[in-house]
Design a protein around this motif. Structure first.
Motif, short mmCIF file in Angstrom:
data_model
loop_
_atom_site.label_atom_id
_atom_site.label_comp_id
_atom_site.label_asym_id
_atom_site.label_seq_id
_atom_site.Cartn_x
_atom_site.Cartn_y
_atom_site.Cartn_z
N LEU A 15 0.83 -1.21 -0.02
CA LEU A 15 0.11 -0.15 0.20
C LEU A 15 0.97 1.26 0.07
O LEU A 15 0.58 2.20 -0.47
N LYS A 16 2.00 1.29 0.31
CA LYS A 16 2.91 2.24 0.47
C LYS A 16 3.58 2.55 -0.77
O LYS A 16 3.88 3.69 -1.20
N GLU A 17 3.51 1.64 -1.54
CA GLU A 17 3.98 1.80 -2.97
C GLU A 17 3.07 2.57 -4.01
O GLU A 17 3.45 3.51 -4.58
N ALA A 18 1.86 2.55 -3.57
CA ALA A 18 0.75 3.30 -4.02
C ALA A 18 0.70 4.72 -3.53
O ALA A 18 0.47 5.76 -4.44
N GLU A 26 -0.07 -1.24 -12.14
CA GLU A 26 0.99 -1.87 -11.64
C GLU A 26 1.30 -2.56 -10.67
O GLU A 26 1.99 -3.63 -10.81
N ILE A 27 1.00 -1.96 -9.51
CA ILE A 27 0.88 -2.89 -8.44
C ILE A 27 0.19 -4.26 -8.14
O ILE A 27 0.78 -5.24 -7.91
N TRP A 28 -1.10 -4.06 -8.91
CA TRP A 28 -1.87 -5.44 -8.89
C TRP A 28 -0.89 -6.22 -9.97
O TRP A 28 -0.84 -7.46 -9.43
N ARG A 29 -0.46 -5.91 -11.16
CA ARG A 29 0.33 -6.96 -11.86
C ARG A 29 1.38 -7.27 -11.06
O ARG A 29 1.94 -8.50 -11.25
N LYS A 30 2.29 -6.48 -10.52
CA LYS A 30 3.48 -6.83 -9.91
C LYS A 30 3.34 -7.78 -8.86
O LYS A 30 4.14 -8.86 -8.65
N HIS A 31 2.22 -7.88 -8.04
CA HIS A 31 2.36 -8.67 -6.90
C HIS A 31 1.11 -9.76 -7.05
O HIS A 31 0.82 -10.70 -6.06
N GLY A 32 0.55 -9.78 -8.33
CA GLY A 32 -0.38 -10.72 -8.54
C GLY A 32 -1.76 -10.68 -7.73
O GLY A 32 -2.12 -11.81 -7.24
N ILE A 33 -2.23 -9.55 -7.47
CA ILE A 33 -3.48 -9.26 -6.64
C ILE A 33 -4.44 -8.78 -7.51
O ILE A 33 -4.09 -8.31 -8.49
N THR A 37 -9.17 -7.22 -4.03
CA THR A 37 -7.95 -7.32 -2.93
C THR A 37 -7.25 -6.31 -2.55
O THR A 37 -7.38 -5.68 -1.46
N TYR A 38 -6.75 -5.40 -3.34
CA TYR A 38 -6.14 -4.22 -3.25
C TYR A 38 -7.11 -3.33 -2.35
O TYR A 38 -6.62 -2.42 -1.52
N TYR A 39 -8.38 -2.94 -2.94
CA TYR A 39 -9.00 -2.06 -2.25
C TYR A 39 -9.44 -2.52 -0.76
O TYR A 39 -9.89 -1.78 0.24
#
Length: 87
Positions: A15-18, A26-33, A37-39
């Motif tokens: 979350l700090k990356e965002a 990019e965060i979703w793709r990078k971490h496979g989520i 899930t992110y929200y």
């Protein structure tokens, strides 16, 4: 309940990356989520630091302990009332 592949401290770091300006896609793709899930993580852990996360966990466990104590006392109280009513 299914356990997460990520620890809570890892979730906070993601979350700090965002917050640092990395696009969310990019965060979703990078971490496979997924976006859901992110929200969900963001609503639960958004704005927390690792030290605050430990304190939240401590408070949650204390809250659960107090709820169990209350439930036991409420049952005890009801039993006493039932006995007194019969007298």
């Amino acid at each position: 309940m299914k356990t997460s592949r990520f620890t809570e401290s890892q979730i906070v770091e993601i979350l700090k990356e965002a917050d640092a300006g990395v696009p969310v896609n990019e965060i979703w793709r990078k971490h496979g989520i997924s976006s859901a899930t992110y929200y969900k993580w963001k609503s639960k852990y958004g704005g927390l630091e690792a030290s605050e996360l430990a304190r939240v966990k401590e408070l949650e466990s204390e809250n659960n302990r107090l709820k169990r104590m209350y439930a036991e006392l409420a049952l005890e109280n009801e039993a006493i009332k039932a006995v007194l009513k019969k007298l």
